[in-house]
Design a protein around this motif. Structure first.
Motif, PDB file in Angstrom:
ATOM      1  N   PRO A   9      -4.539   3.812  -2.664  1.00 52.87           N
ATOM      2  CA  PRO A   9      -3.960   4.872  -1.822  1.00 52.87           C
ATOM      3  C   PRO A   9      -3.450   6.049  -2.638  1.00 52.87           C
ATOM      4  CG  PRO A   9      -3.274   2.724  -1.027  1.00 52.87           C
ATOM      5  CD  PRO A   9      -4.005   2.481  -2.323  1.00 52.87           C
ATOM      6  N   PHE A  10      -2.906   5.775  -3.829  1.00 52.00           N
ATOM      7  CA  PHE A  10      -2.392   6.835  -4.703  1.00 52.00           C
ATOM      8  C   PHE A  10      -3.528   7.759  -5.141  1.00 52.00           C
ATOM      9  CE2 PHE A  10      -0.691   8.515  -8.760  1.00 52.00           C
ATOM     10  CZ  PHE A  10       0.534   8.994  -8.314  1.00 52.00           C
ATOM     11  N   LEU A  11      -4.646   7.176  -5.569  1.00 55.40           N
ATOM     12  CA  LEU A  11      -5.785   7.983  -5.992  1.00 55.40           C
ATOM     13  C   LEU A  11      -6.413   8.723  -4.820  1.00 55.40           C
ATOM     14  CD1 LEU A  11      -7.634   5.771  -8.642  1.00 55.40           C
ATOM     15  CD2 LEU A  11      -5.990   7.620  -9.019  1.00 55.40           C
ATOM     16  N   GLN A  12      -6.465   8.083  -3.676  1.00 54.21           N
ATOM     17  CA  GLN A  12      -7.020   8.736  -2.498  1.00 54.21           C
ATOM     18  C   GLN A  12      -6.195   9.970  -2.133  1.00 54.21           C
ATOM     19  OE1 GLN A  12      -7.788   6.063   0.836  1.00 54.21           O
ATOM     20  NE2 GLN A  12      -8.270   4.408  -0.575  1.00 54.21           N
ATOM     21  N   ALA A  13      -4.874   9.826  -2.175  1.00 52.00           N
ATOM     22  CA  ALA A  13      -3.993  10.950  -1.847  1.00 52.00           C
ATOM     23  C   ALA A  13      -4.151  12.073  -2.874  1.00 52.00           C
ATOM     24  CB  ALA A  13      -2.545  10.478  -1.799  1.00 52.00           C
ATOM     25  N   ALA A  14      -4.299  11.709  -4.149  1.00 51.35           N
ATOM     26  CA  ALA A  14      -4.469  12.717  -5.193  1.00 51.35           C
ATOM     27  C   ALA A  14      -5.805  13.444  -5.039  1.00 51.35           C
ATOM     28  CB  ALA A  14      -4.397  12.057  -6.568  1.00 51.35           C
ATOM     29  N   GLU A  15      -6.839  12.697  -4.735  1.00 53.87           N
ATOM     30  CA  GLU A  15      -8.160  13.301  -4.563  1.00 53.87           C
ATOM     31  C   GLU A  15      -8.180  14.253  -3.374  1.00 53.87           C
ATOM     32  OE1 GLU A  15     -12.493  11.545  -5.292  1.00 53.87           O
ATOM     33  OE2 GLU A  15     -11.634  10.815  -3.413  1.00 53.87           O
ATOM     34  N   GLN A  16      -7.487  13.886  -2.310  1.00 47.23           N
ATOM     35  CA  GLN A  16      -7.410  14.753  -1.139  1.00 47.23           C
ATOM     36  C   GLN A  16      -6.750  16.081  -1.459  1.00 47.23           C
ATOM     37  OE1 GLN A  16      -5.391  12.377   1.812  1.00 47.23           O
ATOM     38  NE2 GLN A  16      -7.140  11.000   2.098  1.00 47.23           N
ATOM     39  N   ARG A  17      -5.910  16.089  -2.487  1.00 49.94           N
ATOM     40  CA  ARG A  17      -5.218  17.318  -2.890  1.00 49.94           C
ATOM     41  C   ARG A  17      -5.964  18.061  -3.999  1.00 49.94           C
ATOM     42  NH1 ARG A  17      -1.991  13.992  -0.500  1.00 49.94           N
ATOM     43  NH2 ARG A  17      -0.121  14.700   0.608  1.00 49.94           N
ATOM     44  N   GLY A  18      -7.182  17.623  -4.302  1.00 49.75           N
ATOM     45  CA  GLY A  18      -8.026  18.343  -5.239  1.00 49.75           C
ATOM     46  C   GLY A  18      -7.917  17.937  -6.684  1.00 49.75           C
ATOM     47  N   ALA A  19      -7.120  16.913  -6.991  1.00 50.88           N
ATOM     48  CA  ALA A  19      -6.944  16.488  -8.377  1.00 50.88           C
ATOM     49  C   ALA A  19      -8.152  15.683  -8.860  1.00 50.88           C
ATOM     50  CB  ALA A  19      -5.681  15.647  -8.505  1.00 50.88           C
ATOM     51  N   THR A  20      -8.315  15.625 -10.180  1.00 49.37           N
ATOM     52  CA  THR A  20      -9.317  14.754 -10.794  1.00 49.37           C
ATOM     53  C   THR A  20      -8.722  13.363 -10.921  1.00 49.37           C
ATOM     54  OG1 THR A  20     -10.266  16.582 -12.078  1.00 49.37           O
ATOM     55  CG2 THR A  20     -10.678  14.345 -12.875  1.00 49.37           C
ATOM     56  N   VAL A  21      -9.426  12.331 -10.452  1.00 49.74           N
ATOM     57  CA  VAL A  21      -8.852  10.988 -10.482  1.00 49.74           C
ATOM     58  C   VAL A  21      -9.628  10.074 -11.429  1.00 49.74           C
ATOM     59  CG1 VAL A  21      -7.967  11.226  -8.134  1.00 49.74           C
ATOM     60  CG2 VAL A  21     -10.181  10.133  -8.490  1.00 49.74           C
ATOM     61  N   VAL A  22      -8.890   9.160 -12.034  1.00 50.82           N
ATOM     62  CA  VAL A  22      -9.448   8.176 -12.963  1.00 50.82           C
ATOM     63  C   VAL A  22      -9.020   6.799 -12.464  1.00 50.82           C
ATOM     64  CG1 VAL A  22      -9.545   7.374 -15.350  1.00 50.82           C
ATOM     65  CG2 VAL A  22      -9.261   9.818 -14.871  1.00 50.82           C
ATOM     66  N   THR A  23      -9.971   5.984 -12.074  1.00 47.97           N
ATOM     67  CA  THR A  23      -9.639   4.662 -11.549  1.00 47.97           C
ATOM     68  C   THR A  23      -9.186   3.728 -12.665  1.00 47.97           C
ATOM     69  OG1 THR A  23     -11.793   3.572 -11.819  1.00 47.97           O
ATOM     70  CG2 THR A  23     -11.504   5.012  -9.878  1.00 47.97           C
ATOM     71  N   GLY A  24      -8.630   2.590 -12.282  1.00 53.50           N
ATOM     72  CA  GLY A  24      -8.145   1.626 -13.255  1.00 53.50           C
ATOM     73  C   GLY A  24      -9.224   0.743 -13.850  1.00 53.50           C
ATOM     74  N   LEU A  67       0.818  -1.200   0.000  1.00 53.84           N
ATOM     75  CA  LEU A  67       0.000   0.000   0.000  1.00 53.84           C
ATOM     76  C   LEU A  67       0.854   1.252   0.000  1.00 53.84           C
ATOM     77  CD1 LEU A  67      -2.811  -1.033   2.518  1.00 53.84           C
ATOM     78  CD2 LEU A  67      -2.850  -1.137   0.037  1.00 53.84           C
ATOM     79  N   GLN A  68       2.145   1.080  -0.171  1.00 55.37           N
ATOM     80  CA  GLN A  68       3.064   2.215  -0.131  1.00 55.37           C
ATOM     81  C   GLN A  68       2.962   3.036  -1.415  1.00 55.37           C
ATOM     82  OE1 GLN A  68       7.100   1.057   0.537  1.00 55.37           O
ATOM     83  NE2 GLN A  68       7.887   3.138   0.544  1.00 55.37           N
ATOM     84  N   LEU A  69       2.929   4.352  -1.262  1.00 55.56           N
ATOM     85  CA  LEU A  69       2.912   5.239  -2.425  1.00 55.56           C
ATOM     86  C   LEU A  69       4.288   5.248  -3.086  1.00 55.56           C
ATOM     87  CD1 LEU A  69       1.040   8.379  -1.020  1.00 55.56           C
ATOM     88  CD2 LEU A  69       0.074   6.477  -2.308  1.00 55.56           C
ATOM     89  N   PRO A  70       4.344   5.406  -4.415  1.00 54.32           N
ATOM     90  CA  PRO A  70       5.649   5.482  -5.078  1.00 54.32           C
ATOM     91  C   PRO A  70       6.431   6.716  -4.629  1.00 54.32           C
ATOM     92  CG  PRO A  70       3.864   5.907  -6.621  1.00 54.32           C
ATOM     93  CD  PRO A  70       3.230   5.427  -5.368  1.00 54.32           C
ATOM     94  N   PHE A  71       5.727   7.785  -4.263  1.00 48.87           N
ATOM     95  CA  PHE A  71       6.324   8.998  -3.698  1.00 48.87           C
ATOM     96  C   PHE A  71       5.197   9.867  -3.148  1.00 48.87           C
ATOM     97  CE2 PHE A  71       6.425   9.512  -8.430  1.00 48.87           C
ATOM     98  CZ  PHE A  71       5.285  10.293  -8.549  1.00 48.87           C
ATOM     99  N   GLU A  72       5.558  10.897  -2.407  1.00 49.83           N
ATOM    100  CA  GLU A  72       4.568  11.805  -1.834  1.00 49.83           C
ATOM    101  C   GLU A  72       4.026  12.755  -2.902  1.00 49.83           C
ATOM    102  OE1 GLU A  72       3.337  11.552   1.194  1.00 49.83           O
ATOM    103  OE2 GLU A  72       4.656   9.814   1.511  1.00 49.83           O
TER     104      GLU A  72
END
Length: 281
Positions: A226-241, A200-205
């Protein structure tokens, strides 16, 4: 005679390919079945021989076999050869095995289904340099995305892909990517990070991520990594796999059976099974 297909990989427990293809077989009234088969790297050659002996009509290939399987195939289609990775194998009428790569085109179809085709002039950051990354990189370039950067722990692997893509692509370290995230319009996470029952580790912050960025992950189980969750928390638009998963599967289905299944209802069905409300957000 009943046809049967499979997906081989390590791990394989997370795969929803059997649920997807078996539902499509039912919807299309086809007498066919699809099975998950756990194949360790050292078992790959024996597994292929067994699939042939037992009469499989074709199979999908997932992590970590997409590149390793190539020496055991008789033929590759043009894109698979260019990408150096295979995710779909067809057992042809003459018994020969032909490899295809539907990952790249499946991803691009999913991405543009979610965000449209107006971002092709944006700066793309691909995270990872494995078989999936190769396929996506070439498909993006083929579709018209020209500015592609590949970040990987082993930069030499990223450099190799960039050399094949041409002068518009460049390779950087994960640390460099982390420090310059704000420069990118589209981020695509192609590593197994976040895979259910995996790391569950992110490739980077993602501290430097732009709120205007579009962030995609090729992992679909869990739906929100976790990567998408972190991006969404920062306001980005996310696209799931999930969209990529469904579209690459539909392309494989077409290679095997010569017809396209319903992708819209499949995404809705799998989203519900994965406990999500929206495929992209």
């Amino acid at each position: 005679m009943k046809k049967w297909f499979a997906v081989i990989g390590d791990p394989i427990e997370h795969s929803m390919s059997p649920a997807m293809h078996n539902q499509w077989f039912s919807e299309e009234n086809l007498d066919a079945a699809y099975l998950p088969i756990h194949v360790l790297p050292e078992q790959l050659e024996d597994a292929i021989k067994s699939l042939e002996m037992l009469g499989a009509s074709g199979w999908n290939v997932t992590i970590p076999h997409k590149t390793a399987i190539i020496p055991f195939l008789d033929e590759l289609d043009t894109m698979a050869k260019k990408m150096g990775a295979v995710n779909t194998v067809v057992r042809q009428a003459d018994g020969k095995l032909k490899g295809y790569n539907t990952d790249g085109l499946g991803f691009v179809r999913s991405l543009e289904e979610a965000i449209g085709d107006t971002h092709r002039d944006g700066r793309v950051l691909l995270i990872g340099a494995g078989g999936a990354a190769r396929g996506i990189a070439f498909a993006l370039q083929h579709t018209g995305y020209q500015t592609i950067t590949i970040a990987n722990r082993t930069v030499a692997n990223a450099e190799q892909i960039c050399q094949e893509l041409g002068s518009s692509a460049n390779a950087i370290t994960l640390k460099e990517a982390e420090a310059t995230l704000g420069d990118y319009d589209i981020l695509i996470q192609t590593t197994p990070a976040g895979l259910k029952n995996g790391s569950l580790q992110l490739p980077f912050e993602l501290d430097q991520l732009s709120t205007k960025a579009i962030v995609a992950d090729i992992v679909y189980n869990p739906l929100m990594t976790p990567f998408l969750q972190a991006a969404e928390q920062r306001g980005a638009t996310v696209v799931t796999g999930l969209g990529m998963f469904v579209h690459q599967g539909a392309l494989a289905f077409n290679h095997w059976l010569g017809q396209f299944p319903n992708t819209t209802s499949m995404k809705e069905s799998l989203t519900e099974q994965l406990g999500g409300n929206n495929v992209n957000r």
